[in-house]
Design a protein around this motif. Structure first.
Motif, PDB file in Angstrom:
ATOM      1  N   GLU A 191      -4.187  -2.882  -7.608  1.00  0.00           N
ATOM      2  CA  GLU A 191      -5.463  -2.517  -8.245  1.00  0.00           C
ATOM      3  C   GLU A 191      -5.733  -3.398  -9.462  1.00  0.00           C
ATOM      4  O   GLU A 191      -6.875  -3.785  -9.723  1.00  0.00           O
ATOM      5  CB  GLU A 191      -5.445  -1.042  -8.651  1.00  0.00           C
ATOM      6  CG  GLU A 191      -6.732  -0.553  -9.307  1.00  0.00           C
ATOM      7  CD  GLU A 191      -7.940  -0.615  -8.398  1.00  0.00           C
ATOM      8  OE1 GLU A 191      -9.085  -0.632  -8.937  1.00  0.00           O
ATOM      9  OE2 GLU A 191      -7.781  -0.655  -7.169  1.00  0.00           O
TER      10      GLU A 191
ATOM     11  N   SER B 118       0.725  -0.033  -5.526  1.00  0.00           N
ATOM     12  CA  SER B 118      -0.570   0.622  -5.747  1.00  0.00           C
ATOM     13  C   SER B 118      -1.197   0.223  -7.086  1.00  0.00           C
ATOM     14  O   SER B 118      -2.388  -0.088  -7.154  1.00  0.00           O
ATOM     15  CB  SER B 118      -0.407   2.132  -5.669  1.00  0.00           C
ATOM     16  OG  SER B 118       0.678   2.563  -6.474  1.00  0.00           O
TER      17      SER B 118
ATOM     18  N   ARG C  59      -7.098  -6.545  -8.092  1.00  0.00           N
ATOM     19  CA  ARG C  59      -8.509  -6.416  -7.701  1.00  0.00           C
ATOM     20  C   ARG C  59      -9.423  -6.521  -8.914  1.00  0.00           C
ATOM     21  O   ARG C  59     -10.455  -7.194  -8.886  1.00  0.00           O
ATOM     22  CB  ARG C  59      -8.737  -5.076  -6.996  1.00  0.00           C
ATOM     23  CG  ARG C  59      -8.068  -4.961  -5.637  1.00  0.00           C
ATOM     24  CD  ARG C  59      -8.434  -3.652  -4.956  1.00  0.00           C
ATOM     25  NE  ARG C  59      -7.596  -3.435  -3.788  1.00  0.00           N
ATOM     26  CZ  ARG C  59      -6.516  -2.657  -3.769  1.00  0.00           C
ATOM     27  NH1 ARG C  59      -6.149  -2.016  -4.874  1.00  0.00           N
ATOM     28  NH2 ARG C  59      -5.808  -2.515  -2.668  1.00  0.00           N
ATOM     29  N   GLN C  60      -9.056  -5.786  -9.976  1.00  0.00           N
ATOM     30  CA  GLN C  60      -9.897  -5.773 -11.172  1.00  0.00           C
ATOM     31  C   GLN C  60      -9.938  -7.154 -11.827  1.00  0.00           C
ATOM     32  O   GLN C  60     -10.996  -7.615 -12.261  1.00  0.00           O
ATOM     33  CB  GLN C  60      -9.368  -4.742 -12.170  1.00  0.00           C
ATOM     34  CG  GLN C  60      -9.434  -3.306 -11.695  1.00  0.00           C
ATOM     35  CD  GLN C  60     -10.839  -2.748 -11.733  1.00  0.00           C
ATOM     36  OE1 GLN C  60     -11.739  -3.341 -12.306  1.00  0.00           O
ATOM     37  NE2 GLN C  60     -11.035  -1.608 -11.101  1.00  0.00           N
TER      38      GLN C  60
ATOM     39  N   ILE D 149      -5.654   6.060 -10.084  1.00  0.00           N
ATOM     40  CA  ILE D 149      -5.298   4.643 -10.126  1.00  0.00           C
ATOM     41  C   ILE D 149      -6.293   3.842 -10.968  1.00  0.00           C
ATOM     42  O   ILE D 149      -5.875   3.036 -11.812  1.00  0.00           O
ATOM     43  CB  ILE D 149      -5.179   4.072  -8.701  1.00  0.00           C
ATOM     44  CG1 ILE D 149      -3.944   4.670  -8.011  1.00  0.00           C
ATOM     45  CG2 ILE D 149      -5.076   2.559  -8.716  1.00  0.00           C
ATOM     46  CD1 ILE D 149      -3.760   4.228  -6.573  1.00  0.00           C
ATOM     47  N   PRO D 150      -7.619   4.030 -10.791  1.00  0.00           N
ATOM     48  CA  PRO D 150      -8.554   3.270 -11.648  1.00  0.00           C
ATOM     49  C   PRO D 150      -8.357   3.542 -13.129  1.00  0.00           C
ATOM     50  O   PRO D 150      -8.477   2.638 -13.955  1.00  0.00           O
ATOM     51  CB  PRO D 150      -9.929   3.746 -11.167  1.00  0.00           C
ATOM     52  CG  PRO D 150      -9.709   4.166  -9.757  1.00  0.00           C
ATOM     53  CD  PRO D 150      -8.342   4.778  -9.751  1.00  0.00           C
TER      54      PRO D 150
ATOM     55  N   SER E 154      -0.665   6.841  -5.660  1.00  0.00           N
ATOM     56  CA  SER E 154       0.178   5.652  -5.764  1.00  0.00           C
ATOM     57  C   SER E 154       1.407   5.800  -4.877  1.00  0.00           C
ATOM     58  O   SER E 154       1.748   6.894  -4.417  1.00  0.00           O
ATOM     59  CB  SER E 154       0.627   5.446  -7.214  1.00  0.00           C
ATOM     60  OG  SER E 154       1.502   6.483  -7.611  1.00  0.00           O
TER      61      SER E 154
END
Length: 646
Positions: free
Chosen positions: A301, A297, A304-305, A520-521, A488
């Motif tokens: 992320e 998780s 992705r970022q 998560i962000p 997560s």
């Protein structure tokens, strides 16, 4: 073969026939009214003129109506535009009839024209709008049976727009019964016949009084603490909660029921979301080769970022192919130009790790790969040490040997005064990067023991290139320590949701157990920022506000799922698991704190320890771990002095 008429074509023909009769009958009634509703009193010349002209006029009306598309409108949706066209058609045909009769026949009484035009307008307009009126009445009748009773929090612009949208979209089967707003000037007043019942302190009363089933929270500009307080009160009800995400929708005019989102557990956290300026982070990532180890998780992320900000290359390393495949497909679809490599391999495989660094030469590493499940690691302490501590040792060593610029370790608040082997192994990880950083600063990275279980010593590590790299390496090592991450893998939230879906019970270990939570962000933002702030050897700590009681979290999740705790879904207390403690700490008391540019991110000052002795002990620990010694917890406790075995 004869073509069958469509339904709308049949309706059009019937409407034409009706209009024809309406015009003929309308003007007859007008003539009849003119002579005091006495048919025998109508002058023969006037009746003759009517009889001669009316049929031609009726046909003319149908032609004009057709030209103005009055036979092509969908009358169930008739609106102001159709009304205007009907007025125009009546004026045009009426004026033409007056001129035709006056010029070709004789001058008729003025009242005949006035009444004729009015009756024609009423009859032709009425049949069209009556269809919509009937549907409206039918809808209201149905609404009384199935409508949901709604309360809107916020009697401002956003709340009024939600009310308008509900009223205009009857198919939503909802009706607003009251507003709630903290502005006392609005109390007792009405917005479009809907009362402003009172402030937040009357939410529970309003829900009971109006039998509210659904609550729309439309306060996008409210302070976060006020919004959270209101959401908590609403969550105490059994109502379905919907939230307007933010001020953006208000600015763009997108305040619609369809834009409302269900309340998430994150909305009920006891603090403001972490907001960070990521410009500096992404400037640093852009054009760099980035490696992410472990794509669960958090790792996915991060991927992705990073992928969103133009890295030169992104490498994902994971032993679990399903996670790796999912994020690979997602990133390839979203960023087709991204140079992406996915490697299946273990951080415990020395040869594989060196091969990855040799081939890709990553400049930034985000190390998320780890065993994180507390109870499982309690039963397999040697695996926790092999994977967590030795896994990062091998990965960090390979990073130094290949001139990696930044190495970011994902740590946990369970590493603080650990009571379980998972937390203790993560504390070992922190100590390893602190030891490596200290050796680099002394220019003695080449003296770090080569703790490998695979035969690569003579093949690779002693090569001239690697030896030189270790003497001159400037890799900056940093750890990021945070609490539980909502959503997560291994988080308590998905576990509770599965239990709720199964009808319960929801199992909480202890009524007083508390944890720090973040989204998560937020976690990923912190990890990325750590790489920017890193000078070497730091442990970054997030100020996560007040901790959350797991019991409260479970009850909120049950309510958000539409159930009542201890009524629909039972809560059971199973007792603390082995190695688990009632609360987690963010920082050891000895470490102290330093500020960073972000007020919510702090740096823990490293606790001094004998690095040479520590590295020797690690060698012995590695050997014991791979021999699966039963006293592994005791061996770890001898090294991590803050570890208190359960």
């Amino acid at each position: 073969m004869r073509k069958k008429l469509e339904h709308w074509q049949v309706v059009t023909l019937l409407l034409m026939a009706y209009d024809f009769l309406a015009v003929v009958m309308g003007y007859f009634v007008a003539l009849w009214i003119r002579f005091d509703c006495q048919f025998s009193e109508i002058e023969p010349s006037y009746f003759r003129t009517y009889s001669t002209t009316i049929l031609f006029y009726a046909v003319f009306c149908i032609v004009v109506f057709y030209a103005l598309r009055l036979y092509k409108s969908i009358w169930r949706f008739a609106s102001y535009a159709e009304l205007l066209r009907m007025v125009l058609a009546t004026v045009v045909t009426g004026a033409a009839y007056v001129a035709l009769v006056t010029v070709t026949m004789q001058r008729m009484p003025v009242s005949y024209y006035i009444f004729g035009i009015l009756i024609q307008f009423v009859l032709t307009l009425g049949i069209r709008f009556s269809y919509r009126f009937i549907l409206l009445m039918r809808g209201r009748k149905n609404e009384t049976v199935v409508e949901k009773r709604v309360m809107i929090i916020g009697a401002g612009e956003a709340g009024q727009m939600i009310l308008r949208d509900i009223k205009n979209a009857k198919e939503l089967n909802k009706k607003v019964y009251c507003f709630i707003d903290d502005n006392k000037n609005k109390w007792g007043r009405y917005i479009d016949n809907v009362p402003v019942f009172g402030g937040r302190d009357r939410i529970m009363e309003a829900v009971e009084k109006f039998s509210i089933e659904k609550i729309y929270v439309a306060i996008p500009s409210a302070k976060p603490e006020d919004k959270r307080e209101i959401l908590r009160i609403c969550n105490e009800t059994s109502c379905e909660l919907m939230n307007l995400p933010g001020i953006y929708q208000l600015c763009t005019g997108e305040v619609l029921v369809s834009k409302m989102k269900p309340i998430q557990i994150e909305d009920l956290l006891g603090r403001e979301p972490i907001k960070t300026d990521m410009t500096e982070v992404f400037e640093q990532i852009s054009g760099k080769i980035v490696l992410v180890t472990g794509v669960g998780s958090i790792g996915s992320e991060i991927a992705r970022q990073v992928a969103a900000h133009r890295p030169k290359q992104l490498i994902l390393l994971d032993i679990y192919e399903n996670n790796a495949y999912d994020i690979q497909q997602e990133l390839r679809k979203k960023y087709p130009e991204l140079k992406l490599d996915v490697v299946i391999g273990s951080i415990r495989d020395s040869r594989k790790i060196f091969q990855v660094f040799e081939e890709f030469r990553p400049e930034i590493v985000y190390h998320t790969a780890a065993h994180k499940h507390v109870p499982l690691m309690e039963d397999s302490p040697c695996e926790a040490v092999k994977n967590n501590a030795m896994g990062i040792y091998k990965t960090a060593y390979a990073a130094m040997a290949h001139d990696c610029k930044k190495f970011v370790l994902i740590s946990t608040d369970k590493a603080v005064n650990p009571t379980n082997i998972m937390g203790a192994s993560k504390r070992l990880c922190e100590m390893i990067i602190q030891a490596f950083d200290a050796k680099i600063r002394e220019g003695k990275a080449n003296e770090i023991p080569q703790l490998f279980t695979h035969g690569i010593l003579n093949e690779v590590v002693t090569s001239e290139e690697i030896t030189k790299a270790l003497k001159t390496t400037t890799t900056e090592f940093v750890a990021v320590r945070f609490g539980n991450v909502l959503g997560s893998n291994g988080s308590v939230v998905p576990f509770f949701k599965k239990q709720i879906e199964a009808g319960g019970p929801v199992t909480v270990t202890h009524p007083d157990i508390i944890r720090y939570f973040m989204t998560i962000p937020e976690a990923v933002s912190l990890v990325l920022l750590a790489g920017t702030y890193a000078k070497g050897g730091e442990i970054f700590v997030l100020d996560m506000g007040e901790p959350v009681k797991i019991d409260t979290l479970a009850r909120n999740l049950i309510r958000l799922s539409g159930y009542t705790p201890d009524v629909d879904i039972k809560i059971e207390y199973s007792g603390l698991r082995k190695g688990e403690k009632l609360f987690e700490e963010k920082l050891m008391a000895e470490e102290g704190l330093k500020k960073t540019k972000n007020n919510l991110i702090h740096i823990g000052c490293p606790i001094p320890f004998d690095i040479e002795e520590f590295l020797k002990e690690l060698d012995e620990l590695l050997e014991a771990a791979y021999k699966n010694k039963e006293d592994m917890k005791e061996r770890v406790a001898a090294i991590v002095t803050t570890y208190h075995m359960a």
